[in-house]
Design an enzyme around this catalytic site. Sequence first.
Site, mmCIF file in Angstrom:
data_model
loop_
_atom_site.group_PDB
_atom_site.id
_atom_site.type_symbol
_atom_site.label_atom_id
_atom_site.label_comp_id
_atom_site.label_asym_id
_atom_site.label_seq_id
_atom_site.Cartn_x
_atom_site.Cartn_y
_atom_site.Cartn_z
ATOM 1 N N ASN A 57 0.809 -1.223 0.000
ATOM 2 C CA ASN A 57 0.000 0.000 0.000
ATOM 3 C C ASN A 57 0.841 1.271 0.000
ATOM 4 O O ASN A 57 0.375 2.327 -0.412
ATOM 5 C CB ASN A 57 -0.963 0.013 1.198
ATOM 6 N N GLU B 141 4.700 -4.082 12.297
ATOM 7 C CA GLU B 141 3.626 -3.085 12.197
ATOM 8 C C GLU B 141 2.530 -3.722 11.355
ATOM 9 O O GLU B 141 2.714 -3.972 10.169
ATOM 10 C CB GLU B 141 4.150 -1.796 11.570
ATOM 11 N N CYS C 37 -3.262 1.579 6.893
ATOM 12 C CA CYS C 37 -3.318 0.834 8.148
ATOM 13 C C CYS C 37 -3.791 1.698 9.310
ATOM 14 O O CYS C 37 -4.458 1.214 10.221
ATOM 15 C CB CYS C 37 -1.957 0.236 8.477
ATOM 16 N N GLU D 57 8.740 2.636 15.840
ATOM 17 C CA GLU D 57 9.643 3.204 14.855
ATOM 18 C C GLU D 57 9.602 4.719 14.962
ATOM 19 O O GLU D 57 8.573 5.302 15.283
ATOM 20 C CB GLU D 57 9.239 2.760 13.445
#
Length: 490
Positions: free
Chosen positions: A157, A255, A288, A461
């Site tokens: 994505n 993630e 997301c 992150e």
Amino acid sequence: MGKLLSVADISVSPDHYIDGQRVSSTRYFDLHSPIDQRLLGQIAEGLDEHVDQAVSAAKAAFPAWSALSAADRKVFLDRLAEEIGKRADAFCQLESNDAGVLLSRMSHGVVPRAMLNITHFAEHALSLQDRPIDTAQAHHIVRHDPAGVTAIITPWNAPLMLGTWKLGPALAAGNTVVIKPPEWAPLTMSLLADCADAAGLPPGVLNIVQGYGATTGNRLVSDPRIARISFTGSVPTAQKIAQVAGANLVPVSLELGGKSPFIVLADAHIDKAAATGALMYRNAGQVCLAGTRFLVHSSIAERFVEAMRGYADGLRIGDPREPETEIGPIIHPRQVERVSGFVDRAIADGAKLLWGGKQHPFGAQYYSPTMLTNVSQDSEIVQNEVFGPVLTLQTFETDDEAVELANGTNYGLGGVCYGDEGHATEVAKRMETGFIWVNSFGIRDLDAPFGGIKHSGIGREGGDWSFEFFCNIKDVVVPKKPFEASFSQR
């Protein structure tokens, strides 16, 4: 070497990039554009020998690269960012054609961010050298030592943005890297290899092996020479990676997306909340961190739905290369089937369709922005990530009820809360998420932590958090007084 592909008049290699060279394969797979399903070309499939070559090259390059100072590595990384900038239009065209991302979003947001992902972490690494801690007993020198060969697996994505988001700190920390790009959208990572070559990155510092997750990706994360694994993608794939990493005792950063709440409190500005709500359809819902579960106070629900409908109806769906387009295609026919299956099953289970719920007439891989209500908290559509332009709406009466609904899934990535700032902030503090935006959406700072909890991932992150993952933290202890070894109890 395979024949160069020509996509939107941009030449790009279909082959792997290993040890500074293009490497072909005996097997290739077809790559189609989500815009109109045309064949873009055939991409080299990474076989076991390619993964082994890439890891071996990264392992061999590690001693020299890790021995450089952060300042010396920064010189290479700044040049890498410059090379990305020189090819800005090519990156935009490639990712728009092979991932369906809006061309306007690529040029105004993604490419500048990709460059910043490299330069920011190269600069940040300068501040991490030999941090002193002074105690009564000793002088401590805390070091961030490079971990070793890093495996990076990126999603389809946002391949360029998320690829550089991981690559920047990994290289700045002194690690060498093997990237497995998404098989549905590999082209910008191939072009990134050209940038690395032009920037003069030493051979083996960056390697790119294309292929399928179940084969190429599995072989990569299973290699015992891998020191770190950074993955963005689905929960089932992450669970498999975690099992392999656990067997090898390799740290992982995961993630994994979300099913985030979008809370609209009774004191919210309805029009502003609805305008932000429409952003959840961005990138055809393949984001997301989008707030896909709308939780709206019952006293304003009717007015909010009408406002939101107005914004949804006004969204322009079409070719992502056209400047007026606001929503492009879904990445792959399999993903279209997944999205439509979720919606069809929800309606069959009693959900009420407020708008959308069908393929958009523009093309086979375009799906209309959708909103469903009359959904139960334990329903599939509420509990599972759809990853398409599909939202649900539930109502609540009290803050406690809103919090209970918001926290009532296995995900915990992000969220949005609209209302009076003080009120919304207090509600936001009660969310079980890695982050939550108050009266806003999408604000990101590279110095701030990003990541989720529960099934939304492991680790953070950004800023120091990236380097804590990509480095081995070492404490060099120098006593203040002469040290006398003794087994005696004191």
